[in-house]
Design a protein around this motif. Structure first.
Motif, PDB file in Angstrom:
ATOM      1  N   PHE A 206       0.815  -1.225   0.000  1.00 26.52           N
ATOM      2  CA  PHE A 206       0.000   0.000   0.000  1.00 26.52           C
ATOM      3  C   PHE A 206       0.843   1.268   0.000  1.00 26.52           C
ATOM      4  O   PHE A 206       0.539   2.233  -0.697  1.00 26.52           O
ATOM      5  CB  PHE A 206      -0.960  -0.005   1.204  1.00 26.52           C
ATOM      6  CG  PHE A 206      -1.764   1.245   1.314  1.00 26.52           C
ATOM      7  CD1 PHE A 206      -2.781   1.533   0.401  1.00 26.52           C
ATOM      8  CD2 PHE A 206      -1.495   2.206   2.286  1.00 26.52           C
ATOM      9  CE1 PHE A 206      -3.505   2.704   0.480  1.00 26.52           C
ATOM     10  CE2 PHE A 206      -2.222   3.384   2.366  1.00 26.52           C
ATOM     11  CZ  PHE A 206      -3.241   3.608   1.463  1.00 26.52           C
ATOM     12  N   TYR A 207       1.956   1.272   0.786  1.00 22.83           N
ATOM     13  CA  TYR A 207       2.699   2.534   0.941  1.00 22.83           C
ATOM     14  C   TYR A 207       3.220   3.067  -0.392  1.00 22.83           C
ATOM     15  O   TYR A 207       3.371   4.267  -0.578  1.00 22.83           O
ATOM     16  CB  TYR A 207       3.840   2.352   1.947  1.00 22.83           C
ATOM     17  CG  TYR A 207       5.041   1.575   1.417  1.00 22.83           C
ATOM     18  CD1 TYR A 207       6.158   2.232   0.874  1.00 22.83           C
ATOM     19  CD2 TYR A 207       5.056   0.178   1.439  1.00 22.83           C
ATOM     20  CE1 TYR A 207       7.242   1.523   0.384  1.00 22.83           C
ATOM     21  CE2 TYR A 207       6.133  -0.529   0.958  1.00 22.83           C
ATOM     22  CZ  TYR A 207       7.216   0.135   0.433  1.00 22.83           C
ATOM     23  OH  TYR A 207       8.291  -0.562  -0.062  1.00 22.83           O
ATOM     24  N   ILE A 208       3.436   2.141  -1.365  1.00 22.61           N
ATOM     25  CA  ILE A 208       4.007   2.580  -2.640  1.00 22.61           C
ATOM     26  C   ILE A 208       2.950   3.173  -3.565  1.00 22.61           C
ATOM     27  O   ILE A 208       3.272   3.896  -4.509  1.00 22.61           O
ATOM     28  CB  ILE A 208       4.768   1.402  -3.335  1.00 22.61           C
ATOM     29  CG1 ILE A 208       5.863   1.938  -4.288  1.00 22.61           C
ATOM     30  CG2 ILE A 208       3.821   0.488  -4.075  1.00 22.61           C
ATOM     31  CD1 ILE A 208       7.079   2.455  -3.562  1.00 22.61           C
ATOM     32  N   ILE A 209       1.653   2.869  -3.256  1.00 25.17           N
ATOM     33  CA  ILE A 209       0.583   3.444  -4.100  1.00 25.17           C
ATOM     34  C   ILE A 209       0.193   4.834  -3.597  1.00 25.17           C
ATOM     35  O   ILE A 209      -0.523   5.564  -4.286  1.00 25.17           O
ATOM     36  CB  ILE A 209      -0.645   2.502  -4.155  1.00 25.17           C
ATOM     37  CG1 ILE A 209      -1.460   2.780  -5.438  1.00 25.17           C
ATOM     38  CG2 ILE A 209      -1.546   2.667  -2.966  1.00 25.17           C
ATOM     39  CD1 ILE A 209      -2.628   1.832  -5.633  1.00 25.17           C
ATOM     40  N   VAL A 210       0.668   5.239  -2.390  1.00 27.24           N
ATOM     41  CA  VAL A 210       0.275   6.537  -1.826  1.00 27.24           C
ATOM     42  C   VAL A 210       0.751   7.699  -2.704  1.00 27.24           C
ATOM     43  O   VAL A 210      -0.031   8.623  -2.974  1.00 27.24           O
ATOM     44  CB  VAL A 210       0.772   6.672  -0.358  1.00 27.24           C
ATOM     45  CG1 VAL A 210       0.496   8.072   0.182  1.00 27.24           C
ATOM     46  CG2 VAL A 210       0.108   5.631   0.520  1.00 27.24           C
ATOM     47  N   PRO A 211       2.022   7.698  -3.226  1.00 24.52           N
ATOM     48  CA  PRO A 211       2.429   8.836  -4.084  1.00 24.52           C
ATOM     49  C   PRO A 211       1.507   9.057  -5.278  1.00 24.52           C
ATOM     50  O   PRO A 211       1.020  10.184  -5.457  1.00 24.52           O
ATOM     51  CB  PRO A 211       3.850   8.446  -4.513  1.00 24.52           C
ATOM     52  CG  PRO A 211       4.353   7.610  -3.385  1.00 24.52           C
ATOM     53  CD  PRO A 211       3.173   6.820  -2.913  1.00 24.52           C
ATOM     54  N   PRO A 212       1.223   8.004  -6.136  1.00 28.39           N
ATOM     55  CA  PRO A 212       0.280   8.281  -7.238  1.00 28.39           C
ATOM     56  C   PRO A 212      -1.097   8.694  -6.732  1.00 28.39           C
ATOM     57  O   PRO A 212      -1.782   9.503  -7.364  1.00 28.39           O
ATOM     58  CB  PRO A 212       0.201   6.965  -8.010  1.00 28.39           C
ATOM     59  CG  PRO A 212       0.869   5.939  -7.195  1.00 28.39           C
ATOM     60  CD  PRO A 212       1.788   6.628  -6.244  1.00 28.39           C
TER      61      PRO A 212
END
Length: 1135
Positions: free
Chosen positions: A975-981
């Motif tokens: 999940f943490y990697i989808i936060v920027p987009p």
């Protein structure tokens, strides 16, 4: 005078010192005072009773009732005492037989019928012996001028009862059907007696008994069997059928009686001629049966009455047709009639019904005037004080008024019963107009009864005086005749009989006017009026006086009998139509009392019901039926109409239907509320209270549903009081602010709708509606929530959090599905791998371009019809989760706000006194102690709630975290990697919404949506990924990117400003502005996310939190062990 005879020793008493007079005056004063007090006490009692009873009356519930019917304490033998022994015997026998006929009506049916047969034979024998045609037989008394009319009248009454029984059984189809079923059941018993527990030898006698009962009672042959008895004595005793003298006397009596009846039938002065006519028909058939002779002319005269009186009601709903009876019972005479005349009678009956239907309304109006004027006359004559100089005249006036009232009652009763029963018998439909007219007549009938009842004190007083006055008049006439007989010196046995009879009549009249005495007078005068002892002008007044005496002596009983409306039980179908009419014509709604009194008349008859285990069952059914009809046709309609009127009156500012009374008419329903309560069975039907209760209940329920409408309903309550005089109850619901907003309860029930339609603002703790069809947007803040909690109680907070938990479960399921999707998962894993590879080169910052690429690339997977990508939908999902958490935060704040406003009256929260102890010290009552205990409990609750407040966020983290962090949900770790987009997507969306605020079409405009930040912070906490997200240094990367671009644009702007290229300069300015806006949005999102993270204790990882928890638990264990060792070491000291 008495003083003259006193002895000389008492002479000194003649000296009057006035002391006696003073004593007497004092005593008189005291007595007068006592009388005044007593009179005022009685008046108060009377007033109190009047208020509670009003127009409602029920004879069976009177605390005190006047029985005006005189009863005889002397036996017939004591009453009939003259020196003429033979006459004594004759009068005694006849009087005894007549008394027995009167008493016979109250026996068991089979025994009654058997006894009737015996009495009929005995009466015929006694008359036959007196009127004998046998020249050789000794004459008991000279009978040539004697006609015992009373004997035949009583015999006719008895035959009428038998005819009535036949008609009842003939009309009772259910009884016949059940009797047949019962006989079939007996057949079954025959085949298997042991099954029914009956001995076989007892069945035969039982069957014989049933057969006897069937032949005697159920074949409709009760009357026939009576007249077909053997009247001639078998052993040569009394000969009846060949007694020509008796036959002539019988025929003479019939003709005389018929002449008297015919003259009065259908006239306004008719009293009981119809019943006598039935008796005459019965006697005529008996005469034919005994003597086998028929007077054709008399037979035709009897039948001709049918043209005037087509039908006679025998009892309740039993109607009797004389033509059918006479044709059936004397077929020999019927043959002499031509078919035309028989058919003419039937046609006449139908014509009568048609005419009656047409004239009913007219009759009703006439009787309305008659009865009203009679009531006025009755009131005026009874309220006048009787003058002693005109006492006799006053009594005769009163007597005439009473008789007039009874005559009206008789006429009304006859019209109602005949018309209703004829319609029923001939199975013809009644028009509504006829029903309304008949119901009005029923009311008039009960009004007459009520009038007599209301003035029963004066009536009772008058009746005794009137009876005495009439007895005096009769005695005067008899004494004149007696003097005439005595003055005639010629002696004969016949003259002696006459004299003895007059003496007997005179002696009997000197006493109370009982039935027995009046009967003896009637029989004595049958003997005493022969030999022209009375002149014609004397005889008619005497007969009239005796008739009046008969009526006056039984006035109340006769009035009650005529006004008895028990027949309405069989005509209950008219009640709904009647109620509709009352509702339409509310002006004279008071008439309801009379109708309910008439319906109450059905009850005494029902109490004799034998076909049920208890008559109570029948009464309950009747009560239920009447109440259901009343509710449906009056009360419910009235409630709805009043409510509608109040609503329309309050909402006059809206465009409603035309309510101008001059155009659409007006119905004043307020009249119903001035009615006194109506008594029915064991309840009072208070229309005013019923409508008030309905409105109170409706207004209360509707106010609780929409609390913002309280002012409208309050206005309607006031209007109900002003317009209808209703005493409405205030709802006393907790008050609300003018901008109450949505109710917590409503949001809780529809939380899925709420989180999608409202936007959250983190700093102001406020929810704003996304879009609305109105010109304004609804908002919800802490004050609104606090108001709702005050309305519903603090218990609603836990329920709300529970509902939110259920909602989050559903949303997290969708969240998990998205993260598990192959397209998404593969991209995220690729991004994580990429970041690990390049982080050293990028100074551990996640590249902006990579996030932008993800955001744009995901659109290739497909978009919804309204242009949304999967990432847009995922962002909305996270925003909804965040909104739900924002709502939970607001609920907690609202609860604290509510507690603080409730506890603000407590002076010192640190030192709250114990009220229960204080109350106990003062030694106050148990109730006060209980109240104090309750107060202490409330205060401690409030203090605790105010001091602590529940940590709902921690609860919602703890409940989901184990599942999120478990190895089986590894796909969520990306999940943490989808936060920027996601943040990129959010910023684009946010800028687009804010830009719309300045446009004319504001659809989709918004200035805040902190639900997204709350959602991201909450999910990162659940996954324990704050460190992973922070390692991306995403917001630093974004800031650097935008700062760099802004500087580049600024540089170009400087170059272009030198070159003075206007168009390019404008473009540069716009680009600069857009970059600044984007940077500002990212900054705002960063602040919101940082704020949201504070709620979830972002400073600690899951491992650190667990370590802290363990340390706390160890400390508490050590503390408890320390307490234990202290207590153990203290033990020896205690010992």
């Amino acid at each position: 005078m008495a003083l003259e005879t006193l002895s000389p020793e008492w002479e000194f008493d003649r000296l009057d010192d006035g002391s006696q007079k003073i004593h007497a005056e004092v005593q008189l004063k005291n007595y007068g005072k006592f009388l005044e007090e007593y009179a005022s006490q009685l008046k108060r009692t009377e007033d109190a009773l009047d208020d509670s009873v009003g127009d409602v009356w029920d004879f069976s519930l009177d605390p005190i009732a006047l029985k005006l019917l005189p009863y005889e304490q002397s036996s017939l033998l004591e009453l009939i005492k003259t020196e003429n022994k033979v006459l004594n015997k004759v009068i005694t026998v006849y009087a005894a037989l007549c008394c027995e006929i009167k008493k016979l009506k109250y026996e068991e049916l089979s025994c009654f019928v058997t006894r009737c047969y015996e009495v009929v034979v005995n009466v015929v024998h006694q008359l036959a012996v007196l009127y004998t045609s046998n020249k050789n037989a000794p004459k008991i008394i000279e009978t040539s001028g004697i006609h015992f009319q009373a004997m035949y009248e009583h015999l006719g009454e008895l035959l009428t009862v038998l005819i009535t029984l036949d008609e009842i059984i003939d009309n009772h189809a259910t009884l016949k059907d059940h009797w047949t079923m019962y006989k079939r059941l007996l057949k079954s018993v025959h085949h298997n007696p042991s099954k029914f527990g009956i001995q076989e030898d007892k069945l035969k006698p039982f069957e014989k008994l049933l057969l006897k009962l069937e032949c005697q009672l159920l074949d409709g042959m009760i009357f026939q069997a009576c007249i077909e008895q053997q009247f001639d004595s078998v052993n040569g005793g009394v000969s009846v059928s060949k007694n020509s003298t008796f036959a002539e006397e019988f025929a003479h009596i019939l003709r005389t009686a018929f002449a008297n009846v015919e003259a009065k039938l259908g006239e306004p002065s008719e009293i009981d001629q119809r019943d006598k006519y039935v008796g005459i028909c019965g006697l005529f058939v008996l005469h034919f049966q005994i003597f086998r002779t028929i007077d054709k002319k008399f037979y035709k005269s009897l039948l001709d009455i049918c043209k005037k009186v087509p039908a006679i009601t025998l009892t309740a709903n039993i109607i009797w047709f004389a033509d059918n009876f006479l044709i059936q019972k004397i077929p020999a005479a019927a043959k002499l009639l031509d078919k035309k005349s028989v058919h003419a009678i039937k046609t006449q009956r139908e014509n009568f019904l048609q005419q009656k239907a047409q004239s009913l309304t007219k009759d009703m109006q006439s009787y309305y005037v008659f009865v009203s004027s009679w009531m006025t006359k009755m009131e005026s004559i009874l309220s006048k004080e009787q003058r002693m100089d005109k006492f006799a005249e006053d009594l005769s006036n009163r007597c005439n008024v009473f008789i007039q009232g009874f005559l009206y009652a008789y006429s009304l009763s006859t019209i109602i019963k005949t018309t209703m029963n004829l319609y029923m018998s001939m199975q013809k439909p009644m028009t509504k107009t006829s029903v309304k007219a008949l119901c009005r007549l029923v009311e008039l009938l009960k009004a007459i009864e009520h009038m007599f009842y209301r003035r029963s004190m004066v009536v009772a007083d008058s009746v005794t005086h009137i009876s005495q006055h009439l007895q005096y008049q009769a005695l005067h006439s008899i004494s004149v005749a007696k003097k005439r007989v005595i003055s005639d010196k010629k002696y004969s046995e016949q003259r002696l009989d006459v004299l003895s009879a007059l003496v007997l009549a005179e002696n009997t009249l000197n006493g109370p006017s009982t039935k027995q005495r009046r009967l003896i007078v009637s029989l004595a005068l049958s003997v005493g009026t022969q030999m022209k002892t009375f002149k014609d002008e004397e005889l008619l007044p005497l007969q009239l006086v005796l008739k009046k005496l008969d009526l006056m002596s039984e006035l109340t009983e006769r009035v009650r009998g005529q006004c008895d409306c028990c027949f309405l039980y069989w005509h209950r179908a008219v009640f709904p139509i009647y109620l509709d009419d009352v509702y339409e014509n509310a002006v004279d709604s008071a008439r309801l009392h009379y109708m309910f009194s008439a319906l109450r008349d059905c009850v005494p008859a029902m109490m004799h019901a034998r076909h049920l285990e208890s008559y109570e069952v029948l009464l309950e059914c009747y009560d239920k039926e009447i109440m259901e009809v009343l509710n449906e046709h009056l009360l419910d309609k009235l409630c709805k109409e009043i409510e509608k009127d109040l609503r329309l009156s309050v909402h006059t500012h809206l465009k409603l239907d035309d309510r101008n009374p001059f155009r659409v008419g007006m119905k004043d329903l307020a009249h119903f509320f001035f009615l006194n309560p109506i008594r029915f069975f064991n309840r009072f039907i208070d229309i005013k209270a019923h409508v008030t209760h309905y409105l109170d209940k409706t207004f209360y329920n509707l106010t609780t549903v929409a609390l913002h409408d309280w002012a409208t309903y309050s206005e309607m309550r006031n209007l109900a009081t002003q317009r209808y005089g209703l005493s409405m109850t205030e709802a006393h619901l907790p008050s609300q602010t003018l901008e109450q907003g949505l109710d917590v309860l409503e949001i809780m029930r529809n939380i899925h709708v709420f989180v999608s339609r409202y936007l959250y603002n983190l700093n102001n703790q406020i929810f704003i509606e996304r879009t609305s069809n109105n010109k304004h947007l609804n908002t919800i803040n802490i004050r609104h929530v606090a108001n709702s909690i005050r309305t519903h109680g603090t218990g609603i907070m836990n329920t709300t959090v529970n509902f939110t938990y259920q909602f989050l479960r559903k949303k997290f399921y969708i969240f998990s599905q998205f993260m598990y999707d192959e397209h998404i998962k593969s991209r995220l894993i690729k991004d994580i791998r990429f970041f690990r590879e390049v982080k050293d080169q990028n100074d551990h910052k996640y590249p902006f371009e990579r996030a932008d690429k993800f955001n744009r690339g995901i659109r290739k997977l497909g978009i919804t019809p309204d242009g949304q990508s999967y990432l847009d939908q995922f962002r909305q999902l996270i925003s909804q989760i965040g909104n739900a958490m924002g709502y939970v935060r607001m609920i907690r704040s609202g609860g604290l706000h509510c507690c603080s406003s409730a506890i603000r009256f407590v002076p010192d929260l640190e030192d709250i006194v114990n009220f229960e102890e204080l109350v106990k010290e003062e030694g106050l009552s148990e109730e006060t102690q209980k109240a104090a205990r309750q107060l202490d409990s409330v205060l401690s609750d409030l203090t605790r709630n105010f001091a602590e407040g529940t940590e709902y966020f921690k609860m919602l983290v703890d409940v989901f975290a184990p599942e999120f962090r478990s190895p089986k949900n590894m796909h969520l770790r990306n999940f943490y990697i989808i936060v920027p987009p996601l943040t990129l997507n959010f910023v684009e969306h946010s800028i687009s919404c804010k830009e719309k605020l300045n446009k004319k079409n504001k659809s989709g405009a918004a200035f805040t949506d902190d639900g997204f930040a709350m959602g991201v912070a909450y999910i990162l906490k659940l996954l324990d990924q704050y460190q992973e997200f922070d390692s991306l240094h995403w917001f630093q990367s974004v800031r650097e990117k935008y700062v760099k671009e802004i500087k580049a644009v600024a540089k170009q702007q400087n170059v272009q400003s030198i070159n003075q290229d206007e168009k390019l300069l404008q473009t540069m300015n716009l680009t600069h502005k857009r970059l600044e806006v984007c940077l500002q949005e990212f900054e705002l999102l960063y602040f919101s996310l940082s704020s949201a993270r504070i709620f979830f204790r972002a400073d600690k990882t899951a491992a650190e939190e667990n370590q802290e928890k363990k340390e706390r638990e160890e400390e508490s264990v050590k503390a408890s062990n320390g307490d234990l060792s202290n207590s153990m070491s203290a033990d020896p000291v205690v010992k």
